[in-house]
Design a protein around this motif. Structure first.
Motif: not given
Length: 185
Positions: A66-68, A120, A116-117, A84, A64, A112
Motif C-alpha cells: 500500500d502506498n500512502k 511501515t 505492507y500489512q 497523512d 500487496q 509515498h
C-alpha cells in the motif's frame, strides 16, 4: 502467485522470507539449456540489493504493497515525522530505515510511504526532486555545458557533480535513483 516471466520494474514480490522490489530484470534464453530470468531486487525492509536468478516459468508470491501519500514534517532526534494529509495522523520512521531517502527530503515535501500489512517499510521517492544549491565554486566565463563538472552542495546536504555554469542559489532537478544532476529547474 505471479510468474517470473511477468516481472516488470517496480513489481513487489515475497521470496526468501523478505519483501523485494524488482529494480531490473532480464530474460535469458541460452542456446543450450533452459531459459531463466536474471533479476536485481531491493529488500524493502533493509534496503539491501541482491541479484537473483529464477527458472523461466517459476512462480513467486506477489506482495500487496500500500502506498500512502504523506507529508514530511520534521526530524525529531533520529526519528522523522510524516503526516497523512487526509487524516492528519502522524507516523515516525527511524533514520536508519530511510537513510538514503533523507538525502532528498525537504520539510513539507509530499512522498509515498510504503506499507505492507500495517507495517511501515519506508519512503518511495519521486523519480526526480528539485533542490537548491547552497554551496559551489563560482562559474568562470567561458565554461561550457559539456566542459566538465564540479561538486555542488545542495540544501539537504547531498553533494552532486554539476556543470561549471551552475551557481549558488540555482534550483536543480536531481535524479533520486542515482543522486545525479539532470538539469536546472
Amino acid at each position: 502467485m505471479i510468474s517470473v516471466n511477468d516481472f516488470r520494474t517496480g513489481l513487489t514480490i515475497e521470496t526468501d522470507g523478505g519483501i523485494w522490489r524488482v529494480i531490473d530484470f532480464q530474460h535469458v534464453k541460452p542456446g543450450k539449456g533452459a531459459a531463466f530470468v536474471r533479476s536485481k531486487l531491493r529488500n524493502l525492509r533493509t534496503g539491501a540489493i541482491q541479484e537473483k536468478t529464477f527458472r523461466a516459468g517459476e512462480k513467486v508470491e506477489r506482495a500487496q504493497i500500500d502506498n500512502k501519500t504523506m507529508q514530511y514534517l520534521y526530524a525529531n532526534g533520529d526519528m522523522h515525522v510524516f503526516m497523512d494529509n487526509e487524516t492528519y495522523e502522524q507516523i515516525e520512521l527511524a533514520e536508519a530505515q530511510i537513510e538514503y531517502e533523507l538525502q532528498f527530503l525537504k520539510e513539507n515535501m509530499e512522498v509515498h510511504i510504503i506499507m505492507y500489512q500495517g507495517e511501515t517499510l519506508g519512503v518511495d521517492l519521486p523519480n526526480t526532486v528539485e533542490l537548491e544549491v547552497v554551496e559551489t565554486e563560482p562559474g568562470i566565463k567561458g565554461d561550457t555545458a559539456s566542459g566538465g563538472s564540479k561538486p555542488a552542495k545542495l540544501e539537504t546536504g547531498l553533494t552532486v557533480q554539476v556543470p561549471f555554469f551552475v551557481n549558488t542559489g540555482d534550483r536543480l532537478v536531481i535524479n533520486t535513483s542515482d543522486a545525479s544532476y539532470v538539469s536546472r529547474a
